[in-house]
Design a protein around this motif. Sequence first.
Motif, PDB file in Angstrom:
ATOM      1  N   MET A 158       0.846  -1.183   0.000  1.00  0.00           N
ATOM      2  CA  MET A 158       0.000   0.000   0.000  1.00  0.00           C
ATOM      3  C   MET A 158       0.890   1.245   0.000  1.00  0.00           C
ATOM      4  O   MET A 158       1.895   1.301   0.698  1.00  0.00           O
ATOM      5  N   ILE A 159       0.499   2.227  -0.818  1.00  0.00           N
ATOM      6  CA  ILE A 159       1.237   3.481  -0.872  1.00  0.00           C
ATOM      7  C   ILE A 159       0.274   4.630  -0.607  1.00  0.00           C
ATOM      8  O   ILE A 159      -0.933   4.447  -0.602  1.00  0.00           O
ATOM      9  N   THR A 160       0.814   5.819  -0.417  1.00  0.00           N
ATOM     10  CA  THR A 160       0.013   7.000  -0.128  1.00  0.00           C
ATOM     11  C   THR A 160       0.109   7.977  -1.288  1.00  0.00           C
ATOM     12  O   THR A 160       1.200   8.245  -1.794  1.00  0.00           O
ATOM     13  N   LEU A 178      -3.578   3.382  -1.313  1.00  0.00           N
ATOM     14  CA  LEU A 178      -4.046   2.535  -2.404  1.00  0.00           C
ATOM     15  C   LEU A 178      -2.971   1.510  -2.739  1.00  0.00           C
ATOM     16  O   LEU A 178      -1.806   1.697  -2.393  1.00  0.00           O
ATOM     17  N   PRO A 179      -3.372   0.406  -3.408  1.00  0.00           N
ATOM     18  CA  PRO A 179      -2.383  -0.602  -3.804  1.00  0.00           C
ATOM     19  C   PRO A 179      -1.372  -0.013  -4.794  1.00  0.00           C
ATOM     20  O   PRO A 179      -1.720   0.814  -5.641  1.00  0.00           O
ATOM     21  N   ALA A 180      -0.145  -0.441  -4.691  1.00  0.00           N
ATOM     22  CA  ALA A 180       0.926   0.105  -5.522  1.00  0.00           C
ATOM     23  C   ALA A 180       0.678  -0.145  -7.005  1.00  0.00           C
ATOM     24  O   ALA A 180       1.037   0.687  -7.839  1.00  0.00           O
ATOM     25  N   GLU A 181       0.036  -1.253  -7.355  1.00  0.00           N
ATOM     26  CA  GLU A 181      -0.197  -1.541  -8.774  1.00  0.00           C
ATOM     27  C   GLU A 181      -1.264  -0.638  -9.385  1.00  0.00           C
ATOM     28  O   GLU A 181      -1.369  -0.544 -10.602  1.00  0.00           O
ATOM     29  N   TYR A 193       0.713   8.982  -7.204  1.00  0.00           N
ATOM     30  CA  TYR A 193      -0.604   9.581  -7.043  1.00  0.00           C
ATOM     31  C   TYR A 193      -1.681   8.522  -7.277  1.00  0.00           C
ATOM     32  O   TYR A 193      -1.442   7.485  -7.890  1.00  0.00           O
ATOM     33  N   CYS A 194      -2.887   8.822  -6.801  1.00  0.00           N
ATOM     34  CA  CYS A 194      -3.993   7.877  -6.953  1.00  0.00           C
ATOM     35  C   CYS A 194      -4.646   7.985  -8.332  1.00  0.00           C
ATOM     36  O   CYS A 194      -5.335   7.067  -8.759  1.00  0.00           O
ATOM     37  N   SER A 195      -4.466   9.092  -9.035  1.00  0.00           N
ATOM     38  CA  SER A 195      -5.046   9.268 -10.363  1.00  0.00           C
ATOM     39  C   SER A 195      -4.236  10.280 -11.158  1.00  0.00           C
ATOM     40  O   SER A 195      -3.422  11.032 -10.607  1.00  0.00           O
TER      41      SER A 195
END
Length: 77
Positions: free
Chosen positions: A39-41, A49-52, A62-64
């Motif tokens: 999991m990363i931030t 969220l998951p790193a993949e 980033y998440c998106s």
Amino acid sequence: MKYLFWLLVVFVAIWAFKRSRAGKAPPPSSKAPSSPSEMITCAHCGIHLPAEEAVSGQNGVYCSTEHRSAAHDRNPV
């Protein structure tokens, strides 16, 4: 007395049905359990969220793509 007899028959039938189902093993699941993912931030909003699933930039992950753009970051070279 007639109703008591039928009530007893129903209870015996339910008991027999539950007993016959208790001995059977559940069917095996079709998908194999996966190992936990890292999991990363998000560098912009802080969500985990998951790193993949992360989008990487030059200054972080980033998440998106919208959050990467909002942080004025570009794609890594």
